[in-house]
Each structure stands twice: as structure tokens, then as C-alpha cells.
Design an enzyme around this catalytic site. Sequence first.
Site, short mmCIF file in Angstrom:
data_model
loop_
_atom_site.label_atom_id
_atom_site.label_comp_id
_atom_site.label_asym_id
_atom_site.label_seq_id
_atom_site.Cartn_x
_atom_site.Cartn_y
_atom_site.Cartn_z
CE LYS A 80 -3.95 2.47 2.37
NZ LYS A 80 -5.10 1.84 3.50
CB SER A 155 -8.02 4.41 3.12
OG SER A 155 -7.00 3.50 4.10
CB SER A 179 -8.52 1.28 5.69
OG SER A 179 -9.18 2.27 6.10
#
Length: 515
Positions: A80, A155, A179
Site C-alpha cells: 500500500k 482506504s 481500511s
Amino acid sequence: MTDLTRLSAAALADLLAAGEISSVEATRAHLGRIEAVDADVHAFLHVAGEKALRTAAEIDGRRASGEKLGPFAGVPVAIKDVLATNDMPSTSGSKILEGWLPPYDATVVRKLREADLVPLGKTNMDEFAMGSSTEHSAYGPTRNPWDLERIPGGSGGGSAAAVSAFEAPLALGSDTGGSIRQPAAVTGSVGVKPTYGGVSRYGAIALASSLDQVGPVSRTVLDAGLLHDVIAGHDALDSTSLTDVWPSMADAARAGAREGALRRVRVGVVRELNGEGFQAGVKQRFEESLGLLEGAGAEIVEVSAPSFEYAVAAYYLILPAEASSNLARFDSVRFGLQVDPAEGPVTVERVMAATRDAGFGPEVKRRIILGTYALSAGYYDAYYGSAQKVRTLIQRDFSAAFERVDVLVSPSAPTTAFRFGEKLHDPMAMYLNDITTIPANLAGVPGMGLPIGLAPEDGLPVGLQLMAPAHADARLYTIGAALERLLEEKWGGPLLAQAPDLSATEMLASEEGAV
């Protein structure tokens, strides 16, 4: 011919260790898949490409020379973009950090490299991890591999989409209020938020420091456990890092896959996390999963956590307050974007204002304003102080519940993936999408999301969330793997085997990427 991208990380690791495939072959297969489908999915912001192949070739050379390597050596992984990488840009999904190359690796990235995993690239995300749909990325949204017109969660939608689109067998994510777990729910993948402090946050671009936690994203519970074992452990560079000696999460998952693993396990259903506003298909698949657990010997117990009703309100005061402080460091002076004011004198203050106006997106600005207001004189006690009191009550509710049960369960999200734009301009509707995942972050307890089927009304993935007491992460893996086995026996294979083929033109096997 076997398509390497369809194999689990554990299966790839076994083939690599046996010398039946090379890391270059595995890496090239996944890079080929990225090239074939990521123009549609947009899971990646940066693809390592040749660097990944060089890393894989180096690992193959060391293996050929007889060097003893770790169990995951040569397996590809996605990262990420909230995590610092010294050889790839780290933008946190924001224009203000466009092109920024950190001078160091996040601790979890360093651990990946030390374990000889092969980074494929950096995945898309909502800007500074503020969002539930990945629509707030400055670089455009990621699309859900199950339906390209729908969101992949947020997210960390990029990491979940990369895994569920078979672009990577594993990914790292971060979870501040869901997330990792919420994207896993809507993409049919597995995601774990470890106990707060169980995995180092050093080098993770901070959103809310008392809530953020790094964790694994995968297609199976065992794969998540294997990656969790790599990244867990004390880090002196993170002042919140726990000194616990953690058991193997992979071993816990293997134990859960055996017969009888659920016998006499007490499973608590949280009344407040399964009420109005939940999609009918989500509730149906959740109830069916409870039936499977009970049929395998688990005891289902309804528990009440009354303070959970206030979790979303408390969270959206605590998070913006911490974010307004953390994001103050993006001042245009030391790194990142720098924009001069359109007119008038060029002072540090005016450059900072112009840069933050141009570099931050609307959701980030909204939360900075909210957080600054909540911390302002005259309002601190009424808002931020009250939110922290609610947080304490939520922690007490968890403690009381865990005196009665071994784990708590709820749907991972109240609905399946929604269409792009459906909630983009309604912040409250977007915020409520995290209603089931937020309590675990406020209390610091571990949570796991895993797929439990497709909703009958739209054919999209539904997720179940498991929560355990702090430090009892292994319990999630045992019970999660047990439920996964029951579900896959019912389905006749993994849920992602039912996902649509994203690329009719993609070669399912090639000389470089098949055995």
C-alpha cells in the site's frame, strides 16, 4: 499448464522451495497479469517492473547456490502506498507527495525484503487513507474486480483489488477504521488488522496515530497468517510497539483447518452491529455463516455492546483531531509539493498555504478543518474530550463481552460494493460504511475480515468480521480458517474462483509464467 497467478501464496512458496518454479517465473506471471488487467482495475500507482525481476533473479541465484532461504523467499507482494519505500515513490494517494521518494523503508517493508519477498509495486488508496471507496485518491479510483463500475472499498482498495484480481498473491495494507477489513469484504479477499502495537507503524505515513495499524491482505486465511508472521514483532523505532513474543499465525490457521477446531468455541454476535441499514443479502449470508459455525460445534451467544452506538461519532472526532496534527508536517518546506502564491509576496507562510490548498484534496481538507475545530479552545472538552470518554466505554464493552465469549462476529460492512459516485458527495453515508469496523480500532483489538459468499440480490461479495481480545490475534486465524474450510466445502472451492474474467485477451499461461 498452471497459471501461477491463481495459486495461493502458500502454494507458490512450496513450489519455489521445491525448485519446481523460479521466483522470476512467479514474478513475471504477476507482472504480466498487471499489464493485462490493471488499466481497467487501477490497483497500482507504481509497478516495480524490471526492479522486481532483478530482485527475483537474485533470490533464484542464492537458492541455486545452496543458501538456506526463508519460507516465503521469492513470493511476490504488493505494498500500500501509505508505506515508505526507498526505491519507489510513496504518495499516500496525495498530490502533495507526488513523486516523493523516501530515504528509508518502513519497518514492515524492510521485513519483507529481509524475508526475500519480491515487491511488485505500490497500490492505490484514498488520499492519506481518508475514505471508504478509494474515490478520494488524487490519482483516480481503483475499480472492483467483481464489477468495474463499483468501488473496491477503502482506504486500501488498491491492495484488496490487486489480490482479488490476481495481480498479487499478497499485499500489505493499513487499517485506521476498517481500511483493510472493509475492502476485503467487498472484493472477496481476506484482511487482518492486528492488535494495536503488534506490527510496527514506523514508516507508515500517519493518519491517526492511536488508531493506525499495518496488516496483511490475501486470498486465504493461511496466506494472511504467513504474511502476518513476517511483519509482526517489536520495533524500537515505534514507541507504541508491543514487546510481546507472538505465536505463529500461520500455525494457528493450520490448526483451524483441522476437524473439530470449532468445538466449544463461544462466538458472540454483537447486537449493535447487525441492525437497521444492513443489506438483506449481507444479513442472509451472515446468518448462514453463523449456522455453519454452530453446526461445527461452536456456541452462538448474543452480546450487547451499547457504547458501539456512539463509535462512529467518536471516531470522526478522534481521527480528524489526530490527522490535523499529523498532516501539519506537509508544509512544502522540507519535501513534497511546493506551490508559490499566485500574487503577492512569497513568504514561507503564503507558500505553505498555497501548497496545502493545491496539494490536499477536498476530503482531506474537510477532516483537517473538523479536527482543528474539535481541538480548538472552548470546544476541546465538548468534542475531543467527550469522544475519548466514549472510546473508554467501548473498550469496557469489549472487555465485558470477552468475559462471555472467545470471539465477536459481525458483518464486515453493512452493504456490498456500491457504485462510483453513489456516496461520494454524502460524507455521512460514506462514514457509516465503516460502522462495524471502527470499534476494533478504537479499542485496539484485532479484527479479521473474510468472504462468506455472494449477496443474492447483486451477486457481489459479502464479508464477515471476527474480533478477538487484544494480543489474541492467533484466535482469529484458527476460527477464521475453520470457517473458511466450511464455506469452501459448501461452495466447492474458493469464492474468488467465481469472480469474472477481467481480460479476454490475457494469456492464461505463457512460457514465462506457467509450469
